[in-house]
Every structure is written in C-alpha cells, then in structure tokens.
Write a protein that holds these residues in place. Structure first.
Motif, PDB file in Angstrom:
ATOM      1  N   ALA A 175      17.264  -7.393   7.335  1.00 53.91           N
ATOM      2  CA  ALA A 175      16.795  -6.232   6.579  1.00 53.91           C
ATOM      3  C   ALA A 175      16.831  -6.499   5.075  1.00 53.91           C
ATOM      4  O   ALA A 175      17.688  -7.236   4.579  1.00 53.91           O
ATOM      5  CB  ALA A 175      17.660  -5.015   6.904  1.00 53.91           C
ATOM      6  N   TYR A 176      15.891  -5.880   4.340  1.00 58.94           N
ATOM      7  CA  TYR A 176      15.802  -6.012   2.882  1.00 58.94           C
ATOM      8  C   TYR A 176      16.087  -4.655   2.245  1.00 58.94           C
ATOM      9  O   TYR A 176      15.657  -3.614   2.763  1.00 58.94           O
ATOM     10  CB  TYR A 176      14.405  -6.468   2.454  1.00 58.94           C
ATOM     11  N   ILE A 177      16.797  -4.670   1.134  1.00 59.94           N
ATOM     12  CA  ILE A 177      17.021  -3.456   0.340  1.00 59.94           C
ATOM     13  C   ILE A 177      16.304  -3.680  -0.981  1.00 59.94           C
ATOM     14  O   ILE A 177      16.707  -4.518  -1.794  1.00 59.94           O
ATOM     15  CB  ILE A 177      18.516  -3.188   0.122  1.00 59.94           C
ATOM     16  N   ASP A 228       0.814  -1.215   0.000  1.00 59.46           N
ATOM     17  CA  ASP A 228       0.000   0.000   0.000  1.00 59.46           C
ATOM     18  C   ASP A 228       0.846   1.262   0.000  1.00 59.46           C
ATOM     19  O   ASP A 228       0.465   2.269  -0.604  1.00 59.46           O
ATOM     20  CB  ASP A 228      -0.940   0.001   1.206  1.00 59.46           C
ATOM     21  N   THR A 229       1.997   1.228   0.683  1.00 55.89           N
ATOM     22  CA  THR A 229       2.813   2.444   0.822  1.00 55.89           C
ATOM     23  C   THR A 229       3.876   2.579  -0.256  1.00 55.89           C
ATOM     24  O   THR A 229       4.193   3.684  -0.691  1.00 55.89           O
ATOM     25  CB  THR A 229       3.512   2.465   2.200  1.00 55.89           C
ATOM     26  N   ARG A 230       4.436   1.450  -0.705  1.00 61.07           N
ATOM     27  CA  ARG A 230       5.550   1.501  -1.658  1.00 61.07           C
ATOM     28  C   ARG A 230       5.203   1.000  -3.060  1.00 61.07           C
ATOM     29  O   ARG A 230       5.990   1.155  -3.985  1.00 61.07           O
ATOM     30  CB  ARG A 230       6.726   0.670  -1.127  1.00 61.07           C
ATOM     31  N   GLY A 231       4.064   0.379  -3.201  1.00 62.91           N
ATOM     32  CA  GLY A 231       3.666  -0.105  -4.525  1.00 62.91           C
ATOM     33  C   GLY A 231       3.952  -1.584  -4.710  1.00 62.91           C
ATOM     34  O   GLY A 231       4.774  -2.181  -4.000  1.00 62.91           O
ATOM     35  N   HIS A 232       3.298  -2.168  -5.720  1.00 62.89           N
ATOM     36  CA  HIS A 232       3.420  -3.610  -5.947  1.00 62.89           C
ATOM     37  C   HIS A 232       4.792  -4.016  -6.468  1.00 62.89           C
ATOM     38  O   HIS A 232       5.230  -5.147  -6.249  1.00 62.89           O
ATOM     39  CB  HIS A 232       2.334  -4.075  -6.923  1.00 62.89           C
ATOM     40  N   ASN A 233       5.486  -3.110  -7.140  1.00 62.75           N
ATOM     41  CA  ASN A 233       6.812  -3.470  -7.634  1.00 62.75           C
ATOM     42  C   ASN A 233       7.767  -3.759  -6.480  1.00 62.75           C
ATOM     43  O   ASN A 233       8.556  -4.712  -6.525  1.00 62.75           O
ATOM     44  CB  ASN A 233       7.386  -2.341  -8.507  1.00 62.75           C
ATOM     45  N   VAL A 234       7.701  -2.937  -5.462  1.00 64.04           N
ATOM     46  CA  VAL A 234       8.543  -3.163  -4.279  1.00 64.04           C
ATOM     47  C   VAL A 234       8.088  -4.420  -3.554  1.00 64.04           C
ATOM     48  O   VAL A 234       8.905  -5.213  -3.078  1.00 64.04           O
ATOM     49  CB  VAL A 234       8.503  -1.933  -3.350  1.00 64.04           C
ATOM     50  N   GLY A 235       6.763  -4.610  -3.478  1.00 58.46           N
ATOM     51  CA  GLY A 235       6.257  -5.832  -2.849  1.00 58.46           C
ATOM     52  C   GLY A 235       6.723  -7.080  -3.584  1.00 58.46           C
ATOM     53  O   GLY A 235       7.105  -8.076  -2.966  1.00 58.46           O
ATOM     54  N   ASP A 236       6.700  -7.030  -4.916  1.00 56.91           N
ATOM     55  CA  ASP A 236       7.187  -8.172  -5.701  1.00 56.91           C
ATOM     56  C   ASP A 236       8.665  -8.416  -5.462  1.00 56.91           C
ATOM     57  O   ASP A 236       9.124  -9.565  -5.390  1.00 56.91           O
ATOM     58  CB  ASP A 236       6.938  -7.933  -7.193  1.00 56.91           C
ATOM     59  N   ALA A 237       9.447  -7.327  -5.358  1.00 51.64           N
ATOM     60  CA  ALA A 237      10.882  -7.465  -5.095  1.00 51.64           C
ATOM     61  C   ALA A 237      11.111  -8.156  -3.752  1.00 51.64           C
ATOM     62  O   ALA A 237      12.031  -8.986  -3.607  1.00 51.64           O
ATOM     63  CB  ALA A 237      11.562  -6.100  -5.124  1.00 51.64           C
ATOM     64  N   LEU A 238      10.278  -7.841  -2.742  1.00 53.60           N
ATOM     65  CA  LEU A 238      10.384  -8.507  -1.444  1.00 53.60           C
ATOM     66  C   LEU A 238      10.100 -10.002  -1.575  1.00 53.60           C
ATOM     67  O   LEU A 238      10.830 -10.836  -1.029  1.00 53.60           O
ATOM     68  CB  LEU A 238       9.416  -7.868  -0.453  1.00 53.60           C
ATOM     69  N   LEU A 239       9.035 -10.344  -2.320  1.00 53.76           N
ATOM     70  CA  LEU A 239       8.690 -11.764  -2.486  1.00 53.76           C
ATOM     71  C   LEU A 239       9.802 -12.538  -3.172  1.00 53.76           C
ATOM     72  O   LEU A 239      10.090 -13.689  -2.819  1.00 53.76           O
ATOM     73  CB  LEU A 239       7.387 -11.888  -3.294  1.00 53.76           C
ATOM     74  N   GLU A 290      16.319   1.530  -3.497  1.00 57.41           N
ATOM     75  CA  GLU A 290      16.990   0.832  -2.388  1.00 57.41           C
ATOM     76  C   GLU A 290      16.304   1.103  -1.056  1.00 57.41           C
ATOM     77  O   GLU A 290      16.925   1.466  -0.053  1.00 57.41           O
ATOM     78  CB  GLU A 290      18.467   1.230  -2.335  1.00 57.41           C
ATOM     79  N   HIS A 291      14.997   0.912  -1.073  1.00 55.24           N
ATOM     80  CA  HIS A 291      14.202   1.089   0.140  1.00 55.24           C
ATOM     81  C   HIS A 291      14.561   0.004   1.155  1.00 55.24           C
ATOM     82  O   HIS A 291      14.582  -1.183   0.838  1.00 55.24           O
ATOM     83  CB  HIS A 291      12.716   0.997  -0.207  1.00 55.24           C
TER      84      HIS A 291
END
Length: 597
Positions: A468-470, A400-411, A475-476
């Motif tokens: 931690a994740y970058i 919700d805060t960073r967008g789905h692209n960042v969420g996908d990068a986390l996954l 590089e959030h």
C-alpha cells in the motif's frame, strides 16, 4: 665681466630650458607609455571578460540574462579590436604612440604563435559565440570550449610578453632621454655653483613642477594596477611565481582569496601550498612539475582544494616556464582560477540531460547508454544480463481522480522501492509516464541460472510495488500493482533497441494475461505482435486501395416487417479471399483506424 655674466646667464638659461624640455619629454614619454602599457595590459582583462560572459551565455536558461551577457560579449569584442588597432597603429587623439622593435614584431607577427594570429582566432570564436542563439549554444560547442579553456590561456602569455616588451621599449626610450637630461643636469649644477643666487630659485620651482608631473604618472600607474587586481578578483583569477633555485613562492592577493587563507597568518611555501590541495589530487600537481622540468610546453590542469573553513573548491591552473638556462628550469609562473560554480553548472546540466527530473532515476538516454554497455560487457565476458520493463496497472485512473500531484508522489515512491530491490551495480530508469526499466548485469554464464535470478528480482519488485502507498498531504491510501516483462541477453546479435522491444512485448503479455505478474519474452508472443503489426500496415494500405465493402443486414420485427439494417464491413484483399472481421477489427480499433460508437 658684463659680457661673461651675460654669457653665463644665457648659458644657464639655455641649460635650464633644455633641462625643462628634457624633463617635460621624460614625463610626456612616461605618460604616453603608461597609456600604451595600460592598454596592452587591459587586453588580458578583456579576454577573461569575454570568456566569463560566454560561459554565462552557455550556462543560463534565462533569455534576458542570455541577451545581457551576449551584449557584453559584443561590446568587449569591439573594445579588444579597437585596443589592438591602437596598439599596432597608435592613436594621435588618445596620445598613444606607435612603437615597435624586432622583438615586438616577432611577438605580434610570428606565423606560428604570433599574438596577431592568436588574437584573431580568439575574436573569431568570440564572434561565433556572439552570433549564436540560446538554443544552439551549449558548453560542448567548439567555439565555447576554445574561448573558455584554450583561448584565454593561449592569449595571456602572449599578451604578457607584449606588455613586457612595451615596458622594455618605454624603459629604453626614457633611459636615453634621462641620460641626456643627466648631462644637462650636471652642467646646470656647475653653472649654479657660479650663479647660485640668480639661477637656483627658478630651477627649484621647475623641479617641483616636474616632480608633481612624475607623481601624477605614478598615481595613474597605481590606479591601473588596482584596476587589474579588481579585474582578477571579479574573474576569480590569481597568479603566482615560483623560483626553483631559491624556492621562493609568491602569490597574488586573489590566490589567497581562492584558497580561503589570510596573508597575515598563512606563510606561502611549496609545502604549505601543497597542503591546501586535496590529498587525492596532489599527484596531479607533482606530475605537472615533472612535465615542466622536461618540456617547455605549458601545462593545464584541474584539481580540488580544501579551504580551512571546510569548503571544497575546484580550480583550473595554467603553468608555464618563465625562464630557463640550458636544460634547467629556473622561474615558473601560473594562473589559478576558481571554476567551482562553472563545474557545478556543468554537472547540473549533465544531470538534467541524463536523469529524470521527477524521480532522479536514469532517463531514456542514459538507460540506452547503460544497456548498450551492459550488452557489450555481457558479450565479452560470456555472462548473462537481463532487462525488466514494468508498467503500473491502472495508473491513469489515479491521475484522473486524485490529480497529477498525487500521481507524481506515487512515481517517486515507486522509484524509491525499485532502488531498494536491486543491487548497486544495476541500473534503474524511467522511460516516461509510469514505465520503468531495470538493467541487471552479471547473472551468470548459465541461461537457467540467469533466468532464475531475473525472476527472483522481478518477483521481489512486484511484491514491493504491490504494498500500500500513502500519498500526498491528505495521506491518500492507494493500492497498485505492476506488470513486468523480462528478457535475457548475451548473444552477439543483441542491441539495446532489440532488447527493449523484447522486454516491451513481454510486459504487454503480462498485461494481457491479467496484470500484476511477471512474464519472460517468448517467440510465439513476438510472432503474434509481428502479425498484428503487419496487419495494421495492411489495413492502412487497404483503405487507400479501397479493398473494403459495406453490407447491410436487414433487421425484422416479430411480425416479419423490416425495421432497420445493421451495417457490416468486409475486407477483400486483391488476389485473396475475404478476411474475417474478428481478426482485423480489434487491430483497427487499437490503431485508431476505426472507433466504437
């Protein structure tokens, strides 16, 4: 003398005329039979054309490309039917004669392996492919499998046999005419010796015309051969022939192209041909030759070849016995087709069906298959296995805060860390969203040992995912934790659905206990879940049965005057006492039966 001269001249004229008619007949017969043989040979190319465009229909995901391939299949079906009708019944307008003999009738009309039946079956399956739409057609369809594997290789030997018989009929018919023409020729030559000055020139002119007609027929046959070679090249199909007595092996041009070698530098022998085959697949070739020496049945196989440029290609080969004396096989023949692109497409489709497109992990379908296999293995060898189900805590807020692209990068990063925490024999998969599953096998025959190993791996995963994740190009920096539910399996009553449900119950207990922890499945938690589920069903029935009552509780000001009323809901099941609101309202809220305003 004058009468004798006139008689001789008339005889020569008659003989010359007969020679002209005979030669014209030979040329006409050759032209007509050339059309007939060309038409019969063209059927094999049409067969491979249908198989090619059917493969394109089954493998493409583009509707326009599918429609284009489908139209090509339809046109080719029509051409094959028309060509087959012309071969059987002739075509006066196309100057295609009606020819037949016992051998040709056997080839066409044999009730078991006749060309008529094989072609009909092939066209029926081709029509099924044509009538399919893109959603229903796939590479597992019976019609597709028949059309691209068995169909062409069943038809091609029969088509080749028909072409050969047409050639035999043509050759026999022309030989008869040629013998008659030879008699006339000798008679004419004798007469020419007598009347050389009066006959030679006209006859020479006639012979030139005849030779030109023959040359035209030869050119036409040469063009037909070139078209057939071009069709082979387009279909990536080559053919070869091996004489087992002499050891002579011949390749068509396309076989050289498939193997990536030049005709000038590569000497074709059985030994050099085997050197092109991948070392691990050479046993397949040897077994095929052994089978053919003891059986008349054709052999189909797939194997890999290694080209000199380092490319590895996958080929499909069909081998049949061409000639056999007694029990001894003399000339083998075969076709070889480059199916590398088709295999790549099949593997791509298989991967899309079994693996998650984002993370590359096993998807739900493959997870259930691997889990079912692990349960069966565990039951058979009396060894514990386990399944871990984990969910990322507060993942939705990142999206919700960073967008789905960042969420996908986390996954993607979570998937990488999960793979690094388990053994190669274990399975890591993604159920969907931020839910992941790990299937562990061979944890020991003792339950305590199995539980200890499972907890060690779960804690290793929890700590790894807690680092931690970058993420993303910006590089959030993101911190994340995971709630992990675990359950062991070994007993005979376990199945994949039950095991997944138990792991899910354990995972939600980990969340309820504060998140970022690992919990084993326990029966008391399951009982609570079952009780809540039962109550949720009872709530739905209670609404339909009007078992709820509304109460208004008055609200007073300090001076004792009435200012408002609080609405209260009470549940009175039929035949039972009132159920406390504290036990059913949270469940009603979680299931969406009521909402908090």
């Amino acid at each position: 003398m004058r009468l004798r001269y006139l008689f001789g001249l008339s005889a020569i004229a008659l003989l010359a005329t007969a020679s002209y008619i005979t030669m014209y007949t030979v040329v006409s017969k050759q032209r007509d039979f050339a059309k007939l043989i060309n038409l019969a040979s063209h059927q094999s190319g049409l067969t491979n054309r249908i198989a090619y465009f059917s493969s394109l229909m089954a493998s493409t995901s583009d509707q326009s490309e599918f429609d284009l391939a489908r139209s090509q299949v339809g046109r080719t079906i029509h051409k094959m039917k028309s060509a087959h009708d012309d071969l059987r019944n002739g075509n006066r307008h196309k100057k295609i004669p009606v020819v037949t003999n016992i051998n040709l009738m056997t080839i066409y009309d044999d009730p078991m392996v006749g060309l008529e039946m094989a072609l009909t079956r092939f066209l029926e399956h081709a029509q099924q492919i044509y009538d399919s739409d893109m959603e229903t057609l796939n590479i597992d369809s019976a019609a597709y499998i028949f059309l691209t594997t068995y169909g062409p290789h069943a038809l091609e030997p029969l088509l080749d046999a028909a072409v050969e018989e047409y050639e035999n009929i043509s050759h026999a018919a022309i030989l008869k005419i040629e013998k008659f023409e030879m008699i006339i020729w000798l008679t004419v030559m004798t007469a020419l010796l007598i009347e050389l000055m009066f006959i030679f020139r006209p006859f020479e002119l006639q012979m030139k015309k005849t030779l030109q007609s023959l040359e035209s027929s030869i050119n036409q046959l040469t063009k037909t051969q070139k078209r057939l070679l071009t069709a082979q090249k387009l279909a990536l199909v080559g053919d070869w022939e091996l004489n087992l007595k002499t050891g002579k092996l011949t390749w068509s041009d396309q076989v050289y192209d498939i193997c990536g070698v030049s005709q000038e530098n590569f000497v074709v022998t059985r030994k050099s041909s085997m050197e092109v085959v991948h070392p691990e697949d050479q046993a397949v070739i040897n077994q095929a030759f052994h089978t053919l020496r003891n059986s008349d049945e054709p052999v189909n196989m797939e194997y890999r070849i290694l080209r000199p440029d380092g490319q590895e290609r996958v080929v499909f080969q069909h081998i049949a016995v061409l000639n056999k004396t007694g029990n001894e096989v003399e000339t083998l023949v075969g076709t070889i087709q480059d199916i590398t692109e088709r295999k790549n497409s099949e593997n791509k489709i298989k991967r899309m069906a079994l693996y998650d497109s984002l993370t590359g992990l096993a998807n739900r379908r493959l997870i259930k298959d691997r889990l079912a296999h692990a349960i069966t293995t565990s039951r058979r060898i009396k060894n514990y296995g386990a399944i871990l189900m984990l969910d990322l805590d507060n993942f939705k807020s990142l999206n919700d805060t960073r967008g789905h692209n960042v969420g996908d990068a986390l996954l993607v990063e979570v998937a990488r860390r999960l793979l690094a925490c388990v053994r190669e024999t274990d399975t890591v998969g993604r159920l969907g969203g931020d839910e992941f599953v790990v299937v562990l096998e061979l944890l020991g025959s003792d339950e305590a040992t199995g539980a200890q190993k499972t907890m060690q791996i779960a804690e290793k995963i929890r700590l790894a995912l807690g680092q931690a994740y970058i993420l993303g190009p910006e590089e959030h920096i993101h911190h994340c934790s995971a709630s992990i539910g675990m359950t062991l399996f070994k007993d005979a009553d376990s199945n994949d659905s039950d095991v997944l449900k138990r792991a899910d119950v354990a995972m939600y207990e980990a969340k309820d206990l504060g998140r970022n922890r690992c919990c084993f499945y326990n029966e008391s938690r399951q009982a609570l879940v079952n009780s809540q589920t039962e109550m949720a069903h009872a709530l739905k029935r209670a609404i339909d049965n009007q078992e709820f009552s509304l109460y208004l509780q008055p609200q007073f000001l300090n001076n004792g005057s009435l200012c408002s009323a609080e609405a209260l809901i009470r549940w009175f099941p039929h035949g039972r006492g009132m159920i406390s609101p504290g036990s059913f309202i949270p469940i009603a809220e979680n299931t969406g039966l009521i909402s908090i305003c």
